[in-house]
Design a protein around this motif. Structure first.
Motif, short mmCIF file in Angstrom:
data_model
loop_
_atom_site.label_atom_id
_atom_site.label_comp_id
_atom_site.label_asym_id
_atom_site.label_seq_id
_atom_site.Cartn_x
_atom_site.Cartn_y
_atom_site.Cartn_z
N LEU A 158 -14.54 -3.86 -7.97
CA LEU A 158 -13.74 -4.41 -9.07
C LEU A 158 -12.45 -5.04 -8.55
CD1 LEU A 158 -14.23 -1.36 -11.43
CD2 LEU A 158 -15.23 -3.63 -11.79
N SER A 159 -12.13 -6.19 -9.13
CA SER A 159 -10.90 -6.90 -8.74
C SER A 159 -9.99 -7.03 -9.95
CB SER A 159 -11.24 -8.30 -8.21
OG SER A 159 -12.10 -8.23 -7.10
N PRO A 160 -8.66 -7.02 -9.74
CA PRO A 160 -7.73 -7.18 -10.87
C PRO A 160 -7.78 -8.60 -11.41
CG PRO A 160 -6.53 -7.12 -8.79
CD PRO A 160 -7.95 -6.80 -8.46
N ARG A 195 -10.06 -4.96 -14.84
CA ARG A 195 -10.70 -4.91 -13.54
C ARG A 195 -12.09 -5.50 -13.74
NH1 ARG A 195 -6.25 -4.22 -12.75
NH2 ARG A 195 -5.18 -2.70 -11.41
N ALA A 225 -7.68 -2.16 -17.47
CA ALA A 225 -7.06 -1.42 -16.37
C ALA A 225 -6.67 -0.01 -16.77
CB ALA A 225 -5.85 -2.19 -15.85
N LEU A 275 -9.64 2.42 -16.48
CA LEU A 275 -10.38 2.41 -15.22
C LEU A 275 -10.72 3.81 -14.73
CD1 LEU A 275 -11.60 0.75 -12.94
CD2 LEU A 275 -9.36 0.81 -11.81
#
Length: 223
Positions: A135-137, A142, A173, A176
C-alpha cells in the motif's frame, strides 16, 4: 519406414525452430548422452532488444557466422508477449506445476447456480490478506491496484474461462491498522462444464513484482 519419418519430422522441425536438438535412437545411450553434454557446454548467450511496449506479435530471429564455419542452432522466432498474456500463461502454469502463494490468498467455492440461459455458474470468492498488500499513501488513503487473473480448465484440457479483473484497493489512512487484520474479498461467478474443472487464480500487486497463485478442483454439472 513411412511411419518413422512421420513421427520424426515434427520433432526435428520443432527442435530446429526452437534451437533445440532432436536425438534419435540410432546410437548407443552413451553417444546420445555425450551429444547432450557437448551441446550444453558449447554455446553462446546473445541478447537483443525486444519491442517496448510489447506488441503481442511473433518476430523472426536470424543469426549468421562471419569468418567461421559451423552450424547454428537458435530459436527462429520470439513472441513479444504483453503483460496480459504473461499473467495468463503463469496462471495456467500454476495448474500444471503449482505456484507460490506469498500473499497467502485463499479460495472458496459455493454451490452451482444457473444463468438465464441455463449454463452452470460457480460462485467463487478469493480472499487477499491486506497485511501483504504493498500500500502506498495517496491523499488520506493507502492504495494499491491488484490484478486478478482466473483460468478454468475443463476435463478435456481446454480453457473454459480466462478472465482478468483490475481491483483497486483504497483504505482510509485512519483505518489502516484495523484493516491490516482483515482480508479483502473478491467475488465472481465462473462458467464450468460437466466433469472435473480445474481452477487457478493469480494475484498481482501493482506496487510489487510478486505474484501469488492458488488452485482448486470442482465437479461441474451432471450430464
Amino acid at each position: 519406414r513411412t511411419r518413422e519419418l512421420n513421427l520424426r519430422a515434427p520433432l526435428e522441425r520443432m527442435a530446429e525452430q526452437t534451437g533445440g536438438l532432436a536425438l534419435r535412437g540410432t546410437s548407443t545411450v552413451s553417444d546420445l548422452t555425450r551429444s547432450v553434454v557437448d551441446d550444453a557446454y558449447t554455446g553462446y548467450s546473445l541478447g537483443f532488444e525486444a519491442p517496448d511496449p510489447p506488441d503481442g506479435k511473433s518476430h523472426a530471429v536470424e543469426l549468421s557466422l562471419r569468418g567461421a564455419k559451423g552450424k547454428l542452432r537458435y530459436p527462429r522466432a520470439f513472441l513479444s508477449k504483453d503483460d496480459v498474456t504473461r499473467r495468463r500463461e503463469q496462471t495456467l502454469a500454476a495448474l500444471l506445476v503449482g505456484g507460490d502463494n506469498p500473499y497467502e490468498i485463499g479460495l472458496e467455492t459455493g454451490g452451482l447456480e444457473k444463468d438465464a440461459l441455463g449454463k452452470a455458474l460457480l460462485p467463487v470468492t478469493v480472499f487477499v490478506p491486506v497485511r501483504h498488500m504493498a500500500l502506498s499513501p495517496s491523499g488520506g488513503n493507502r492504495v494499491t491496484d491488484l490484478t486478478l487473473e482466473v483460468v478454468v480448465q475443463g476435463p478435456d484440457g481446454n480453457v473454459v474461462v480466462a478472465q482478468e479483473h483490475p481491483i483497486p484497493v483504497r483504505i482510509p489512512a485512519d483505518k489502516l491498522e484495523q484493516a491490516m487484520a482483515a482480508v479483502f474479498p473478491v467475488r465472481m461467478k465462473l462458467g464450468v462444464v460437466p466433469g472435473r474443472n480445474r481452477i487457478a487464480v493469480g494475484i498481482w500487486d501493482g506496487s510489487s513484482p510478486n505474484a501469488s497463485f492458488v488452485t482448486t478442483t470442482v465437479d461441474g454439472p451432471a450430464l
